[in-house]
Design an enzyme around this catalytic site. Sequence first.
Site, PDB file in Angstrom:
ATOM      1  N   PRO A  81      40.275   3.166  51.447  1.00  0.00           N
ATOM      2  CA  PRO A  81      39.550   2.063  51.019  1.00  0.00           C
ATOM      3  C   PRO A  81      38.896   2.008  52.338  1.00  0.00           C
ATOM      4  CG  PRO A  81      40.578   0.388  50.078  1.00  0.00           C
ATOM      5  CD  PRO A  81      41.619   2.206  50.335  1.00  0.00           C
TER       6      PRO A  81
ATOM      7  N   LEU B 281      43.076  -1.442  56.317  1.00  0.00           N
ATOM      8  CA  LEU B 281      43.948  -0.800  56.163  1.00  0.00           C
ATOM      9  C   LEU B 281      44.230   1.400  56.961  1.00  0.00           C
ATOM     10  CD1 LEU B 281      44.548  -1.121  52.424  1.00  0.00           C
ATOM     11  CD2 LEU B 281      44.909  -2.178  53.816  1.00  0.00           C
TER      12      LEU B 281
ATOM     13  N   ASP C 187      46.934   1.705  65.493  1.00  0.00           N
ATOM     14  CA  ASP C 187      46.385   2.262  64.033  1.00  0.00           C
ATOM     15  C   ASP C 187      46.829   4.367  63.803  1.00  0.00           C
ATOM     16  OD1 ASP C 187      45.100  -0.177  63.702  1.00  0.00           O
ATOM     17  OD2 ASP C 187      43.718   0.860  62.552  1.00  0.00           O
TER      18      ASP C 187
END
Length: 321
Positions: A102, A107, A153
């Site tokens: 999402p 995330l 990330d």
Amino acid sequence: MNATSSNDDTITTSAPGKVILTGEHFVVHGSHAVAAAINKRARATVSPTKELESEIVSDGVTSPVLRDDGLFQVIKSVVASIFKEYGKPKSKFRIQIDSEIPQGSGLGSSAAIAVATSAALTSFMGEKMSNDQIRDLASVGEKSVHGNPSGIDTQASLQGGVFLFNRENGPKPIRIDRALQLLVVFSGRTRKTAELISKVNEVRNKNPGSFQHLLRAASFLSVEVSDALTRCDLPRLGSLIDLSQLSLSCIGVSTNELDTLIESLRMADALGAKITGAGGGGSVIALPKQEEADLLLRRISSDYPHSFLTPLPQEGLRWEM
Ligand code: PMV
């Protein structure tokens, strides 16, 4: 790295999202952090098209690849930097994005899309890329959304696994001998990482001395988390996760809603729980007692249906057949 193409010249890659176990925000300012790839992935498929313009397609929305209208900002900036570095491909192409991660949930959705797109498009163009080159191209996408990313990330999406990271030295993989389940709970509230990063900058500018102490504590906590993971010492890992949440509260990225969610996870017998990623909404992680992981998931799912367990470690960038 080997690229695999299917029947025609179509290339499909996928890359995972991530959770941060400790050190988010502080890592932007130089501290250590610990991150892990998760079992939700973004997939990029690049194929030739007979359309007049190359295009990006995601969730049923199509946009020309070169029109600068802000839609698909991450992908467009990755494509622009590939064109700048390697020139344009001879044929027009279509980039199809399918993501299970999402957006705006903490995330690592944009990094996963950037990594998968960089790898698939350069491979489609016949370029042989090293991991470092893919990472550098993907970072351009991350920079386009929040200016000064730490790179954690992108690293998680590219390399997968669990690792200790800082900006100066990059990733140091953490070996975990026993597979570990983490619970991820999406609060349902999306937010923009850039806004949270500038909020933390304000805290830092107002209290530079105190911020430095918190940063050192976050760095130390990350090294401790790395050690607890290596030793599979889950009670210690849980309490370090709780401490990490305290440091995030200090810099103002938690909310009442997230505090309530974290408290309910602790009440439901999690060993530790905290925000993961930029905060202000987004997602929370909890470390379950491993034999009760499914039970913890069931307990939280009625209030937070977008919850899932992720085994660690997970694979990074992958070429799909
Ligand atoms: O964008 P998010 O929520 O996945 O968080 C990224 C982690 C930060 O530390 C807040 C930013 C960064 O670049 O490290």
